[in-house]
Write a protein that holds these residues in place. Structure first.
Motif, PDB file in Angstrom:
ATOM      1  N   LEU A   1      -0.972   3.184  -1.754  1.00 30.07           N
ATOM      2  CA  LEU A   1      -0.760   2.793  -0.339  1.00 30.07           C
ATOM      3  C   LEU A   1      -2.159   3.000   0.637  1.00 30.07           C
ATOM      4  O   LEU A   1      -2.865   3.970   0.326  1.00 30.07           O
ATOM      5  CB  LEU A   1       0.302   3.621   0.475  1.00 30.07           C
ATOM      6  CG  LEU A   1       1.887   3.374   0.267  1.00 30.07           C
ATOM      7  CD1 LEU A   1       2.754   4.402   0.844  1.00 30.07           C
ATOM      8  CD2 LEU A   1       2.121   1.895   0.248  1.00 30.07           C
TER       9      LEU A   1
ATOM     10  N   ASN B   1      -3.378   4.020   6.247  1.00 29.18           N
ATOM     11  CA  ASN B   1      -2.592   3.922   7.435  1.00 29.18           C
ATOM     12  C   ASN B   1      -1.267   4.305   7.181  1.00 29.18           C
ATOM     13  O   ASN B   1      -0.393   4.767   7.957  1.00 29.18           O
ATOM     14  CB  ASN B   1      -2.696   2.665   8.189  1.00 29.18           C
ATOM     15  CG  ASN B   1      -4.236   2.500   8.918  1.00 29.18           C
ATOM     16  OD1 ASN B   1      -4.744   3.659   9.221  1.00 29.18           O
ATOM     17  ND2 ASN B   1      -4.544   1.152   8.935  1.00 29.18           N
ATOM     18  N   ASN B   2      -0.749   3.555   5.946  1.00 24.11           N
ATOM     19  CA  ASN B   2       0.645   3.754   5.755  1.00 24.11           C
ATOM     20  C   ASN B   2       0.844   5.340   5.439  1.00 24.11           C
ATOM     21  O   ASN B   2       1.991   5.888   5.442  1.00 24.11           O
ATOM     22  CB  ASN B   2       0.966   2.962   4.447  1.00 24.11           C
ATOM     23  CG  ASN B   2       1.393   1.544   4.843  1.00 24.11           C
ATOM     24  OD1 ASN B   2       2.297   1.616   5.879  1.00 24.11           O
ATOM     25  ND2 ASN B   2       0.878   0.604   4.310  1.00 24.11           N
TER      26      ASN B   2
ATOM     27  N   ASN C   1       8.405   4.287   2.283  1.00 24.95           N
ATOM     28  CA  ASN C   1       7.811   3.216   2.688  1.00 24.95           C
ATOM     29  C   ASN C   1       8.132   2.135   2.263  1.00 24.95           C
ATOM     30  O   ASN C   1       7.855   1.918   0.916  1.00 24.95           O
ATOM     31  CB  ASN C   1       6.213   3.479   2.648  1.00 24.95           C
ATOM     32  CG  ASN C   1       5.308   2.708   3.282  1.00 24.95           C
ATOM     33  OD1 ASN C   1       4.683   1.578   2.701  1.00 24.95           O
ATOM     34  ND2 ASN C   1       4.563   3.097   4.441  1.00 24.95           N
ATOM     35  N   SER C   2       8.005   0.760   2.879  1.00 24.62           N
ATOM     36  CA  SER C   2       8.372  -0.536   2.149  1.00 24.62           C
ATOM     37  C   SER C   2       7.231  -1.009   1.601  1.00 24.62           C
ATOM     38  O   SER C   2       7.617  -1.757   0.423  1.00 24.62           O
ATOM     39  CB  SER C   2       8.651  -1.314   3.496  1.00 24.62           C
ATOM     40  OG  SER C   2       7.618  -1.565   4.167  1.00 24.62           O
ATOM     41  N   GLY C   3       6.115  -0.467   1.343  1.00 19.90           N
ATOM     42  CA  GLY C   3       4.861  -0.883   0.552  1.00 19.90           C
ATOM     43  C   GLY C   3       5.098  -0.193  -0.895  1.00 19.90           C
ATOM     44  O   GLY C   3       4.230  -0.582  -1.679  1.00 19.90           O
TER      45      GLY C   3
ATOM     46  N   LEU D   1       1.341   7.100   8.296  1.00 20.86           N
ATOM     47  CA  LEU D   1       2.364   7.027   8.946  1.00 20.86           C
ATOM     48  C   LEU D   1       3.534   7.898   8.047  1.00 20.86           C
ATOM     49  O   LEU D   1       4.611   8.450   8.688  1.00 20.86           O
ATOM     50  CB  LEU D   1       3.001   5.641   8.669  1.00 20.86           C
ATOM     51  CG  LEU D   1       2.460   4.673   9.572  1.00 20.86           C
ATOM     52  CD1 LEU D   1       2.887   3.224   9.205  1.00 20.86           C
ATOM     53  CD2 LEU D   1       2.953   4.896  11.058  1.00 20.86           C
TER      54      LEU D   1
END
Ligand code: CTP
Length: 431
Positions: free
Chosen positions: A287, A290-291, A240-242, A294
């Motif tokens: 995170l 929602n992330n 995940n990009s976060g 995902l």
């Protein structure tokens, strides 16, 4: 290599000689390959035998499994099979093959080939060595790419320039092996890995394959090492990009590690923890929900895994607040913790540093979690109570009383049942 083979436990030596006999009587050639050979030379215990067959691998697997009278799983699409023996011992059997990658990052299509071609398609030199277990040259070592020298020099080296492009999961494998054995990525391999990462190759891999490789990495003895190396070399965008593995997150993961060790030391006989899942939940802790949802969707985790991931994320501040209070009744601690999995409880203990909370969790594992009632359904029946869903309510009430020290003996449990059964709100029916 004969001296290495002779040093194996008798059970594995017997298995190898059965495989050798099966090959001889069916006119096939068989070789030990891959991680088993690597670990044999390193002197590391490995109960996963990898065998390649020049010929029909599935047919060989059928012969061997019949000879050993054990089960077999066939993977026809790949021309492979797994023979499963007791005590975690298993044999992966493949047909020697050359691979053709229809598109980068896709699963290979398999065509028949000979041993050298099979070895050439593998990830790293240290995983591309073979030992013949054929009668005529039993123990002959086949090392076409300098794997033995790389093992001695502690180097992870790919076999060709396109290795990470053909199969980007090897980026994670390279990091995993490097950190597991305290090796180093050889400079050209490191350059190729960085280039593949710049091309975002990992993000092109089918997520389920990525998930399986990530799980393997998190199952390593000390997963914090490869996680740190991922941060240094490739970052976590493929999850995940976060995600960044901040200092704070790392401190939490270290605490997670020590809580896992605490649990294993204190309760060696309890069910085994899914430690990889605990580390994963710890890693994605920063995170938002929602992330995290995902990630669960992308990697298609099993239902039970997703449930535990979300159960941790959905813990209410009120829950932690209550568990941090002084003097909560044992029955209340039990009702708070009992619905959670061990994995989630370990994460709570790692995250929320509070003396009361730690004590309640310890008590939960040590005392409450093993508390059983003397009474059973038969006792309720004997008291003239018609079986029904309210039985559960009665058990629950008696268990709470027992946890709080209000009843101790069977007689006291029975006394309480009698009292409860007269309480109309339980809806007890008499026969
Ligand atoms: N292999 C490969 N490329 C991959 C996965 C596997 O070339 N992406 C080859 C390697 O030769 C490897 C063998 O298949 O040694 C078996 O794979 P696996 O069982 O995943 O790895 P091991 O090397 O046995 O590693 P581990 O000790 O982690 O089980």
């Amino acid at each position: 290599m004969k001296k290495y083979l002779d040093s194996l436990p008798k059970e594995i030596q017997d298995l190898i000689s059965q495989a050798s006999d099966s090959a001889y009587s069916n006119n096939m050639s068989v070789y030990l390959v891959g991680g088993f050979v690597r670990d044999l030379i390193l002197g590391v215990k490995n109960l996963d035998l990898d065998i390649v067959v020049e010929g029909d691998g599935i047919k060989f697997a059928e012969v061997l499994s019949q000879k050993l009278n054990v089960g077999l799983i066939r993977h026809r699409r790949f021309g492979t099979a797994t023979v499963i023996l007791k005590k975690h011992l298993k044999v992966d059997i493949a047909t020697t093959r050359q691979e053709y990658y229809p598109q980068p990052a896709y699963l290979p299509e398999v065509t028949c080939g000979v041993l050298k071609d099979d070895l050439m398609r593998r990830d790293f030199t240290i995983n591309a060595m073979a030992i013949s277990i054929n009668r005529q040259d039993f123990g002959r070592f086949i090392d076409c790419f300098g794997g033995e020298a790389d093992l001695a020099d502690k180097k992870i080296r790919v076999l060709h320039n396109l290795s990470f492009v053909d199969d980007p999961t090897r980026i994670l494998r390279a990091i995993r092996f490097e950190q597991r054995y305290n090796f180093k990525l050889e400079p050209k391999t490191l350059k190729l890995l960085r280039e593949a990462n710049e091309l975002k190759m990992l993000e092109r891999v089918q997520p389920q394959r990525l998930r399986d490789e990530l799980i393997l990495l998190l199952k390593e003895g000390c997963p914090l090492k490869p996680l740190n190396r991922i941060k240094e070399l490739i970052k976590f965008n493929f999850i995940n990009s976060g995600l960044s593995l901040s200092k704070k997150n790392l401190v939490f993961l270290k605490s997670v590690e020590s809580q896992i060790n605490w649990f294993k030391r204190k309760y060696p006989k309890r069910r085994q923890l899914d430690t990889w899942l605990i580390y994963l939940i710890g890693l994605i802790d920063p995170l938002n929900i929602n992330n995290i949802k995902l990630i669960c969707k992308k990697f298609a985790f099993r239902r039970g895994e997703e449930k535990r991931i979300l159960a941790y994320k959905k813990l209410e501040p009120q829950f932690i607040k209550e568990l941090s209070r002084d003097k909560i009744k044992a029955s209340r601690v039990f009702s708070l913790l009992e619905p959670l999995s061990y994995e989630v409880i370990i994460l709570i203990k790692a995250k929320f540093k509070n003396k009361n909370l730690e004590k309640y969790i310890k008590d939960f594992f040590e005392i409450y979690n093993g508390t059983h009632l003397y009474i059973s359904g038969a006792d309720l029946h004997k008291l003239g109570l018609t079986p029904g869903p309210y039985y559960q309510k009665i058990f629950h009430r008696v268990l709470n009383a027992k946890l709080d020290g209000l009843v101790k003996t069977k007689k006291e449990e029975l006394g309480l049942i009698k009292k409860i059964s007269e309480d109309k709100s339980y809806g007890a029916k008499r026969t």
